[in-house]
Design an enzyme around this catalytic site. Structure first.
Site, mmCIF file in Angstrom:
data_model
loop_
_atom_site.group_PDB
_atom_site.id
_atom_site.type_symbol
_atom_site.label_atom_id
_atom_site.label_comp_id
_atom_site.label_asym_id
_atom_site.label_seq_id
_atom_site.Cartn_x
_atom_site.Cartn_y
_atom_site.Cartn_z
ATOM 1 N N CYS A 8 -13.816 -9.660 -7.164
ATOM 2 C CA CYS A 8 -14.916 -9.301 -8.483
ATOM 3 C C CYS A 8 -16.522 -9.026 -8.628
ATOM 4 C CB CYS A 8 -14.850 -10.434 -9.539
ATOM 5 S SG CYS A 8 -13.497 -11.575 -9.447
ATOM 6 N N GLY A 34 -12.931 -4.866 -7.918
ATOM 7 C CA GLY A 34 -12.282 -5.101 -8.515
ATOM 8 C C GLY A 34 -11.586 -3.794 -9.302
ATOM 9 N N ASN A 107 -17.690 -14.149 -10.225
ATOM 10 C CA ASN A 107 -17.107 -13.229 -8.743
ATOM 11 C C ASN A 107 -17.737 -14.180 -7.556
ATOM 12 O OD1 ASN A 107 -16.413 -12.069 -6.020
ATOM 13 N ND2 ASN A 107 -19.021 -11.770 -6.185
ATOM 14 N N GLY A 108 -15.738 -15.349 -6.903
ATOM 15 C CA GLY A 108 -15.988 -15.751 -6.251
ATOM 16 C C GLY A 108 -14.621 -16.534 -6.779
ATOM 17 N N CYS A 249 -21.990 -14.570 3.452
ATOM 18 C CA CYS A 249 -20.329 -13.927 3.778
ATOM 19 C C CYS A 249 -20.447 -12.384 4.465
ATOM 20 C CB CYS A 249 -19.747 -13.326 2.386
ATOM 21 S SG CYS A 249 -18.181 -12.336 2.990
ATOM 22 N N TYR A 255 -16.972 -4.602 4.903
ATOM 23 C CA TYR A 255 -16.150 -4.266 4.177
ATOM 24 C C TYR A 255 -16.428 -4.132 2.979
ATOM 25 C CZ TYR A 255 -11.584 -2.663 2.344
ATOM 26 O OH TYR A 255 -10.543 -2.464 1.832
ATOM 27 N N CYS A 395 -9.851 -16.373 4.193
ATOM 28 C CA CYS A 395 -11.003 -16.618 3.366
ATOM 29 C C CYS A 395 -10.268 -17.881 2.139
ATOM 30 C CB CYS A 395 -11.855 -15.442 2.582
ATOM 31 S SG CYS A 395 -12.646 -15.839 1.495
ATOM 32 N N CYS A 449 -21.406 -16.679 6.655
ATOM 33 C CA CYS A 449 -20.393 -17.697 6.798
ATOM 34 C C CYS A 449 -19.309 -16.812 7.373
ATOM 35 C CB CYS A 449 -19.855 -17.840 4.946
ATOM 36 S SG CYS A 449 -17.866 -18.168 5.471
ATOM 37 N N CYS A 452 -13.920 -17.058 8.351
ATOM 38 C CA CYS A 452 -12.396 -16.008 8.880
ATOM 39 C C CYS A 452 -12.232 -15.816 10.285
ATOM 40 C CB CYS A 452 -11.883 -14.651 7.896
ATOM 41 S SG CYS A 452 -13.674 -14.147 8.026
HETATM 42 S S1 SF4 Z 1 -14.676 -16.646 5.037
HETATM 43 FE FE1 SF4 Z 1 -15.219 -14.633 5.879
HETATM 44 S S2 SF4 Z 1 -14.257 -13.160 4.157
HETATM 45 FE FE2 SF4 Z 1 -14.612 -15.413 3.270
HETATM 46 S S3 SF4 Z 1 -17.078 -15.591 2.645
HETATM 47 FE FE3 SF4 Z 1 -16.407 -16.595 4.804
HETATM 48 S S4 SF4 Z 1 -17.236 -14.720 6.172
HETATM 49 FE FE4 SF4 Z 1 -16.722 -14.028 4.050
#
Ligand code: SF4
Length: 459
Positions: A8, A34, A107-108, A249, A255, A395, A449, A452
């Protein structure tokens, strides 16, 4: 699905008699986050009016935008996951409750949504959508606090996950980021014709550029901003609702975000180019050309070419107009699917050793087809270089990803993936290379974060 999709984009505009139009332009700028549906809610101080529907921003608001009259608006672009009933899941969500009217856009992804929903249903709540966001509306309606601000804070303490929210009441606009700040949210200001100021919050700053808004700052993780007309002056108040170690993130840089955006106060273009430079330092390969997979690999390929001295060429051309093209459901049509979108320039590629740069590998099927069409075009050797580490885990924080069993790097070694896609060599950016691309602030990945890539889930 062979790419990861941001679910989003959100926007909020306060104190502009063009608030709905400014939301519209902002949503248009953030269409990449989106494409399934779009919506805007506007308050005129007495009532909130909502216009929303399925489709792209330009088609949803082709008619009726002039009915959204008022100086405060919120908007939303949605990417929906397969199998959901999209019609009832279009945002913003609107509700009447004991303190008046409220509209909300999110968004989330809330990780304890089912647990909270089950509890609310057992207490008699009736849900109209599949949205985790609807939990918030019920929690706010059930709260006994006398101010909306306090109801929102109380409700947020019941939810866990990744969120950036905009709430619209008849007289105020609220914007909040989760305690970890997974998803981005920036604050900007706009000069009104009468000399007063309007404020905007948006998922990406590319929205600001289109409407001549000035970037002020990012909304901090765990911070709530409240925009109001107290004493006739438009102002905003900041409340630090939660405190936690930020976990932004890192995939936004790889990307999701547009390269012309500033995300987490950093220039996305610069970081993507740095990724290419880091790749050229990590993998010194002899080749005739560096070729990007358009559009996702273009900027990193420029960085790789500049650092390595190997010439950059647009060896693959992308068709931007494929939309939802009919594809026959047969094995051989997979190549057609890629060919509809990407076409190599044979005269450039024939008899050349080429380095192909892309942003990530999800299932591996698209990479395999790209390599197949490049071989058919006459490439002698194909080295695929990926401007991110291997994605080994899904994710849960607001990005649509396949099940772990479909992530090729979750179950295969680099050599096995190389063999599957039939490249001559395959290389991924290291996590340290990714941190270096972002800069000192990301040393050792602190503040980001990256679950992934390393399965270190925070919540
Ligand atoms: S898991 Fe990957 S895509 Fe999801 S918030 Fe963390 S860094 Fe971003």
């Amino acid at each position: 699905m062979d790419s990861w999709n941001e679910k989003c984009a959100i926007v909020g505009v306060f104190n502009s008699n063009r608030s709905a139009a400014l939301c519209y332009y902002s949503l248009f700028a953030m269409q990449h986050r989106g494409q399934e549906s779009s919506g805007i809610s506007t308050s005129n101080g007495y009532d909130i009016t909502t216009l929303k529907g399925e489709g792209l921003v330009t088609s949803v608001f082709k008619y009726g935008l002039e009915k959204l009259v008022g100086d405060a608006s919120i908007g939303h672009n949605r990417y929906s996951t397969a199998g959901e009933d999209s019609k009832c899941d279009v945002q913003p969500i609107f509700a009447r409750y004991s303190l008046g009217q409220i509209a909300l856009a999110h968004n989330g992804n809330l990780v304890n949504a089912e647990e909270v929903r089950d509890r609310l249903i057992s207490q008699g709540a009736i849900f109209q959508s599949h949205l985790d966001t609807e939990n918030l509306i019920h929690l706010i309606a059930q709260s006994k606090a006398t101010k909306l601000r306090d109801r929102i804070i109380e409700s947020l303490s019941c939810i866990k996950g990744a969120y950036s929210f905009v709430f619209l009441s008849r007289g105020k606009l609220f914007a909040i980021r989760d305690p970890y700040g997974f998803r981005p949210l920036s604050l900007g200001e706009i000069n009104n014709e009468d000399g007063s100021k309007a404020y905007i919050v948006a998922s990406e700053t590319c929205a600001f550029d289109l409407i001549n808004a000035r970037y002020i700052r990012d909304i901090n993780p765990g911070e709530m901003l409240i925009f109001s007309h107290e004493n006739g002056v438009c102002s905003y108040e900041s409340i630090q609702v939660f405190k936690a170690e930020p976990k932004k993130c890192i995939f936004e840089f790889i990307y999701f975000a547009r390269p012309d955006s500033f995300v987490f106060n950093k220039c996305v273009y610069e970081i993507r180019k740095n990724m290419g430079i880091e790749l050229a330092k990590e993998y010194k390969i002899k080749a005739d050309l560096v070729i990007p997979v358009p559009d996702s690999g273009v900027i990193s390929a420029i960085g790789y070419s500049q650092e390595s001295g190997i010439p950059f060429e647009f060896g693959i051309v992308r068709n931007h107009y494929i939309g939802r093209t009919f594809i026959e459901p047969t094995q051989s049509s997979r190549e057609l699917k890629v060919r509809l979108k990407l076409n190599p320039i044979k005269e450039l590629i024939k008899d050349k050793d080429i380095i192909v740069i892309d942003d990530s590998i999800v299932r591996g099927t698209t990479s395999k087809q790209i390599i197949r069409i490049l071989r058919k075009a006459g490439a002698k050797k194909i080295h695929l270089i990926i401007a991110s580490p291997q994605t080994i885990s899904p994710c849960y924080y607001g990005v649509d990803t396949p099940d772990i069993s479909h992530l090729i790097s979750a179950t295969k070694s680099i050599e096995e993936v190389r063999d599957f896609i039939n490249a001559d060599s395959l290389h991924f950016l290291s996590l340290d290379g990714l941190y270096r691309s972002i800069g000192d602030e990301a040393k050792d990945g602190e503040g980001y974060c990256k679950a992934c890539f390393d399965k270190q889930y925070i919540i």
